[in-house]
Design a protein around this motif. Structure first.
Motif: not given
Length: 409
Positions: A96-101, A216-218, A391-392, A398-404
């Motif tokens: 398990x990992x932390x997840x937003x609500x 969500x799996x990271x 928001x997106x 949060x899920x990918x850690x890296x976006x450009x």
């Protein structure tokens, strides 16, 4: 717009996706305009556009505002049967990992439409519009002639109207003509979208705790999986038989939609190679990249349907800008493209449809001039679309850690 020579104004909608069809339904219900939708696909099946769609409270409100009651009842009947149990997050070994609500003001309302199958939604939106939607019409350009708009299509045909709505998506040809300098930003993420029959996923070992949730799996190497269930309250074919005899909603089994994402720097393929992969090759790519993942997750991948698997580049419109208020009006991805991570892209297009329907209704009834109504619509659209994109992007980070993308989110 407005009544001209005793006739109702003519609204030409370029694009028969979720937003364009919802607008057509709304204008048909309001009875204030003659609306025609021009869709480049040859039929309702057309190109692959995704599978399960989350429907937000705002999206549901827009659908109920624009659709006739019988169509609303069809969507309620065919919506996702399993109330969302929230988002759960894990690493690739199912730790398990932390997840937003997220709060939903609709609660557990029995008629809540919290998710739908996209193909079913499109067929419902098409219901009753046989004389409105023209398939096989690829828009190429428009021109203004004598105070009217003339839309030209690749087959040599043309249509004349008073309003032209650009609902033709991320690669909008209308936008390309009117605003050629507008661009979307590449977020640097490449995704593989697929569908897996629910029965096969369960048989492959998907744990009970994951079957009715957004998962969500990271993984630490930058790979990410989103897994979403689609369980019909009523099978679409049976719902149509009961509520709208003669309407073809197709046949669909319960399934999971999966979105496997990776940053392009870690993909090992350039875009030409990646987007040239077949469904079978994309499924194999996912299996190869998840060889060390928990076997219960890999079992789901092994049953993904290659024919229902396709690649996607995540992009966003940053910032969202209004168009010049006039007879050419933007709607949906043509003006505010966003990544699927927030599950609000289609909902934002639905909000556009209901808001634009109200604006054009006010113009047709002589309650506001066109420029003023369109400016008001776009000011509100820019506000909520910007919020949706931010928001997106937050969820993407949060899920990918890296976006450009160099914007606040």
């Amino acid at each position: 717009m407005g009544s001209q020579n005793g006739r109702r104004p003519r609204v030409l909608v370029v694009g028969g996706g979720v937003g364009g069809l919802c607008l057509a339904q709304g204008l048909r219900q309001a009875g204030v305009a003659d609306v025609t939708v021009f869709e480049r696909d040859a039929s309702a099946e057309g190109r692959m556009q995704g599978y399960r769609l989350r429907i937000s409270p705002e999206g549901e409100a827009a659908l109920r505002e624009c659709l006739p009651r019988r169509a609303q009842d069809l969507l309620t009947a065919t919506a996702n049967d399993r109330h969302q149990l929230g988002l759960v997050a894990f690493d690739e070994r199912l730790n398990p990992l932390p997840a937003p609500t997220f709060d939903d003001p609709r609660g557990d309302a029995p008629d809540k439409i919290d998710a739908v199958d996209r193909a079913t939604l499109r067929r419902v939106l098409l219901a009753g519009l046989d004389d409105v939607v023209c398939f096989g019409k690829r828009f190429v350009r428009y021109e203004e002639v004598g105070g009217e708009l003339v839309a030209h299509f690749a087959d040599g045909d043309h249509a004349v109207g008073d309003i032209l709505v650009a609902a033709d998506g991320a690669h909008s040809a209308v936008r390309a003509q009117l605003r050629p300098d507008d661009t979307t930003q590449d977020l640097g993420v490449r995704a593989i979208l697929s569908r897996t029959p629910r029965a096969a996923a369960i048989e492959a070992g998907l744990p009970e705790s994951l079957r009715d949730r957004f998962v969500n799996v990271t993984a630490p190497d930058g790979l990410r999986l989103a897994l979403m269930p689609m369980v019909f309250r009523t099978p679409p074919a049976r719902a149509a038989e009961e509520l709208w005899p003669g309407l073809d909603l197709g046949v669909s089994e319960d399934y999971y939609m999966s979105v496997f994402s990776v940053h392009k720097d870690l993909l090992g393929l350039d875009d030409e190679a990646f987007f040239g992969l077949t469904g079978e090759q994309l499924c194999r790519l996912v299996l190869d990249r998840t060889v060390d993942w928990h076997p219960d997750l890999r079992g789901v991948f092994a049953h993904a349907q290659p024919a229902e698997t396709y690649p996607l580049a995540l992009r966003a419109t940053v910032p969202v800008r209004a168009w010049e208020p006039g007879p050419v009006i933007p709607l949906g991805d043509a003006v505010h493209l966003m990544p699927p991570t927030g599950g609000v892209g289609a909902n934002t297009a639905l909000r556009d449809a209901s808001a634009l329907c109200r604006a054009l209704t006010a113009v047709a009834r002589g309650e506001a001039p066109l420029a003023e109504a369109v400016a008001g619509y776009q000011a509100e659209m820019v506000r909520y679309a910007t919020e949706a994109i931010e928001m997106s992007l937050k969820i993407a980070r949060w899920s990918m850690k890296k976006i450009d993308v160099g914007v606040r989110a």
